[in-house]
Motif scaffolding. Structure first.
Motif, PDB file in Angstrom:
ATOM      1  N   LYS A 165      -1.414  42.624  80.267  1.00 19.50           N
ATOM      2  CA  LYS A 165      -0.633  41.760  80.820  1.00 19.50           C
ATOM      3  C   LYS A 165       1.020  42.347  81.061  1.00 19.50           C
ATOM      4  N   LEU A 166       1.346  43.259  80.011  1.00 21.74           N
ATOM      5  CA  LEU A 166       2.583  43.929  80.255  1.00 21.74           C
ATOM      6  C   LEU A 166       2.457  44.930  81.680  1.00 21.74           C
ATOM      7  N   LYS A 167       1.387  45.463  81.785  1.00 22.64           N
ATOM      8  CA  LYS A 167       1.023  46.362  82.613  1.00 22.64           C
ATOM      9  C   LYS A 167       0.900  45.703  84.217  1.00 22.64           C
ATOM     10  N   SER A 168       0.397  44.328  84.132  1.00 21.31           N
ATOM     11  CA  SER A 168       0.264  43.661  85.230  1.00 21.31           C
ATOM     12  C   SER A 168       1.617  43.086  85.798  1.00 21.31           C
ATOM     13  N   LYS A 195       5.306  48.057  87.669  1.00 18.32           N
ATOM     14  CA  LYS A 195       5.790  48.940  88.813  1.00 18.32           C
ATOM     15  C   LYS A 195       7.347  48.901  88.557  1.00 18.32           C
ATOM     16  N   VAL A 196       7.773  48.236  87.555  1.00 15.92           N
ATOM     17  CA  VAL A 196       9.031  48.448  87.072  1.00 15.92           C
ATOM     18  C   VAL A 196       9.621  49.963  86.595  1.00 15.92           C
ATOM     19  N   TYR A 197      10.705  50.147  87.269  1.00 18.61           N
ATOM     20  CA  TYR A 197      11.167  51.571  86.824  1.00 18.61           C
ATOM     21  C   TYR A 197      11.986  51.644  85.492  1.00 18.61           C
ATOM     22  N   LEU A 198      12.022  52.364  84.953  1.00 22.49           N
ATOM     23  CA  LEU A 198      12.815  52.794  83.753  1.00 22.49           C
ATOM     24  C   LEU A 198      13.392  54.204  83.795  1.00 22.49           C
ATOM     25  N   ASP A 246       3.627  51.937  84.101  1.00 14.00           N
ATOM     26  CA  ASP A 246       2.460  52.457  84.218  1.00 14.00           C
ATOM     27  C   ASP A 246       2.603  53.701  83.660  1.00 14.00           C
ATOM     28  N   MET A 247       3.269  54.464  83.917  1.00 12.13           N
ATOM     29  CA  MET A 247       3.537  55.994  83.404  1.00 12.13           C
ATOM     30  C   MET A 247       3.703  56.000  81.729  1.00 12.13           C
ATOM     31  N   VAL A 248       4.524  55.111  81.322  1.00 13.05           N
ATOM     32  CA  VAL A 248       4.392  55.005  79.816  1.00 13.05           C
ATOM     33  C   VAL A 248       3.229  54.584  79.315  1.00 13.05           C
ATOM     34  N   ILE A 249       2.472  53.702  79.531  1.00  9.15           N
ATOM     35  CA  ILE A 249       1.470  53.128  79.028  1.00  9.15           C
ATOM     36  C   ILE A 249       0.174  54.141  79.195  1.00  9.15           C
TER      37      ILE A 249
END
Length: 127
Positions: free
Chosen positions: A26-29, A33-36, A42-45
């Protein structure tokens, strides 16, 4: 009295892991695409390739209170986690249970985990 499955860490994790997998999906969906900075969720997970960082929810370093394990400070862990002797330091198996499940274990759960770990212990070269 607790049931055998209540005392079994594997059984506890079998229930917790699917819930956490769904939470991450759910967090990914919703936020994938939110940038940190230059890093996306997506990159973090997805494995942290090519970046320095870590998604880790079991502990937090608080600048005022020090490290917290699943929201509990070290003094709080010393009060609520089972110890070998009354008023003594918490058993490591209790902290492991807390980190893996997010729940404070009972003395029976810690004893069962300790027994399970001892049964798996093998000294190299011994019979």
């Amino acid at each position: 009295m607790q049931s055998a499955s209540d005392l079994d860490l594997h059984a506890q994790l079998k229930n917790i892991i699917p819930e956490q997998q769904e939470r991450l999906k759910k967090l990914k969906s919703v936020h994938g695409k939110v940038y940190l900075g230059n890093i996306t969720v997506d990159m973090v997970i997805g494995g942290m390739r090519g970046m320095t960082g870590l998604l880790w929810e079991t502990s937090l370093l608080d600048p005022d209170e020090g490290i917290r394990f699943r929201g509990l400070s070290i003094p709080e862990c010393q009060k609520v986690l089972p110890a070998a002797t009354p008023g003594g330091e918490p058993l490591p198996e209790g902290l492991l249970w807390l980190l893996l499940t997010g729940k404070v274990p009972s003395k029976e759960q810690v004893d069962a985990l300790s027994k399970d770990l001892r049964s798996r212990a093998k000294i190299p070269g011994s019979k």
